[in-house]
Enzyme design. Structure first.
Site, PDB file in Angstrom:
ATOM      1  N   ILE A 173       0.881  -1.111  -0.077  1.00 57.26           N
ATOM      2  CA  ILE A 173       0.052   0.059   0.055  1.00 57.26           C
ATOM      3  C   ILE A 173       0.892   1.200   0.041  1.00 57.26           C
ATOM      4  CG2 ILE A 173      -1.929   1.414   1.083  1.00 57.26           C
ATOM      5  CD1 ILE A 173      -2.613  -1.844   0.488  1.00 57.26           C
ATOM      6  N   CYS A 174       0.633   2.156  -1.021  1.00 60.96           N
ATOM      7  CA  CYS A 174       1.124   3.274  -0.809  1.00 60.96           C
ATOM      8  C   CYS A 174       2.817   3.227  -1.080  1.00 60.96           C
ATOM      9  CB  CYS A 174       1.083   4.203   0.271  1.00 60.96           C
ATOM     10  SG  CYS A 174       1.595   5.967   0.391  1.00 60.96           S
ATOM     11  N   SER A 175       3.665   3.946  -0.356  1.00 67.63           N
ATOM     12  CA  SER A 175       5.142   3.771  -0.515  1.00 67.63           C
ATOM     13  C   SER A 175       5.674   2.469   0.179  1.00 67.63           C
ATOM     14  CB  SER A 175       5.956   4.841   0.308  1.00 67.63           C
ATOM     15  OG  SER A 175       5.382   4.951   1.777  1.00 67.63           O
ATOM     16  N   THR A 189       2.502   3.433  -7.109  1.00 65.95           N
ATOM     17  CA  THR A 189       2.502   3.885  -5.555  1.00 65.95           C
ATOM     18  C   THR A 189       1.811   5.096  -5.362  1.00 65.95           C
ATOM     19  OG1 THR A 189       4.162   4.194  -3.628  1.00 65.95           O
ATOM     20  CG2 THR A 189       4.701   4.920  -5.871  1.00 65.95           C
TER      21      THR A 189
END
Length: 348
Positions: free
Chosen positions: A107-109, A127
């Site tokens: 998730i995300c970074s 991302t």
């Protein structure tokens, strides 16, 4: 019964963004209201509690090395820079857990953790828009998809920031339990089962908040006062007493697009908000400064892949029982990677 449940493991660490793991975790917990299909476990590299982005301590079930095999490993991201939170300890923990999991998700970074382990080499991935350029620059073997809300490449999946993790978790539930269950989960959480469009629908206006004393801030505030007004680059440049070329250069540096593209983005957001408020397509087009309903339709199809009428219907029925259409996000196919290894052990 417990032995047949899919174990979803979240690998947490100090500074983890709370919504990155709480949002997706709630999707699986909501699915359990009807199916008892999942066991959600929180893990950390050492087994010690971690401190999340909102400052609270989060207890975990076990250390990565002591965790049982997982159906799905999920690695959230952080507000901190990847160079700060992607530690050797976190990479070792992720490597151990990924080797025991059927599928691996970021998730995300959190994508930077998978990237460092080489799990994204030769794959498509995404991302948060703030980090896509850095991910592509540091890891050229990854096909970075900057505008995707999430990307699945066989058993590895990545998502954009925060709420996009909920989108991806719903897609995983749909894979596991079917569209009807995923629809019920989305309804229970009051979210879309499938959001149309990509990250640019959220990121572009936010980028204009940089450099407070810049002429760009003056122009963005001017556009915000009346988004429907048809400004020209020449008139905008005259307003801040600089050349059109210099203004365009400043916009590209600070916002990532030209003044005309920015104004079009703001008009589009305004039209979308009018549709969400219940106005007709023709009314929304007129009030947002589009030359016609057809011009708005072309813009919607180009940006979101659906017509404004379809978008308006989706807003009005998002919490009702609907028949799911084909997904607007396609899933890339890539080559499986045998095993998990540290990037330092592999040749770039």
């Amino acid at each position: 019964m417990a032995g047949t449940r899919r174990r979803i493991g979240f690998l947490l660490f100090d500074g983890v963004k709370a919504l990155d793991y709480v949002g997706p975790a709630e999707v699986f917990v909501e699915a359990n209201q009807a199916t008892e299909a999942y066991e959600v476990v929180l893990l950390s590299p050492s087994g010690d509690a971690v401190t999340s982005s909102i400052g609270g301590g989060v207890a975990v079930s076990a250390a990565a090395a002591d965790a049982p095999p997982l159906d799905t490993l999920i690695v959230p991201g952080s507000e901190r820079a990847p160079s700060a939170f992607v530690t050797d300890e976190l990479l070792t923990a992720a490597q151990i857990l990924a080797g025991r999991a059927r599928r691996v998700v970021s998730i995300c970074s959190g994508a930077f953790v998978l990237a460092e382990l080489g799990l994204l080499d030769g794959r498509s991935a995404t991302t948060h828009w703030k980090f896509t350029d850095d991910l592509a620059l540091r890891f050229p073997l990854i096909d970075v998809q900057p505008d995707r809300i999430f990307v699945r490449d066989r058993h590895v999946a990545t998502s954009a920031g925060v709420a996009a993790g909920i989108d991806l978790a719903l897609a995983l539930v749909e894979d596991d339990l079917g569209a009807a269950t995923a629809q019920r989960v989305a309804q229970g959480l009051l979210v879309y089962l499938r959001r149309s469009g990509g990250q640019t629908q959220f990121s572009a206006p936010l980028r204009a908040l940089a450099v407070p004393e810049s002429p760009v801030r003056v122009i963005t505030e001017l556009i915000a006062q009346d988004p429907s007004y048809r400004h020209s680059v020449i008139s905008l440049a005259r307003h801040v007493s600089i050349s059109p070329r210099h203004l365009t250069r400043l916009f590209h540096d600070e916002v990532g697009m030209s003044p005309a593209e920015y104004a079009a983005s703001v008009r589009f957001d305004l039209a979308r908000s009018w549709l969400e408020a219940g106005r007709s397509v023709a009314q929304a087009a007129s009030d947002a400064g589009f030359s016609s309903a057809e011009a708005l339709r072309r813009t919607f199809v180009a940006r979101l892949g659906i017509s404004p009428s379809a978008y308006r219907r989706g807003i009005r029925t998002q919490i009702g029982v609907t028949t799911s259409g084909p997904a607007t996000l396609t899933f890339a196919q890539g080559k499986d990677r045998a095993g998990v290894g540290s990037r330092s052990d592999r040749q770039r």
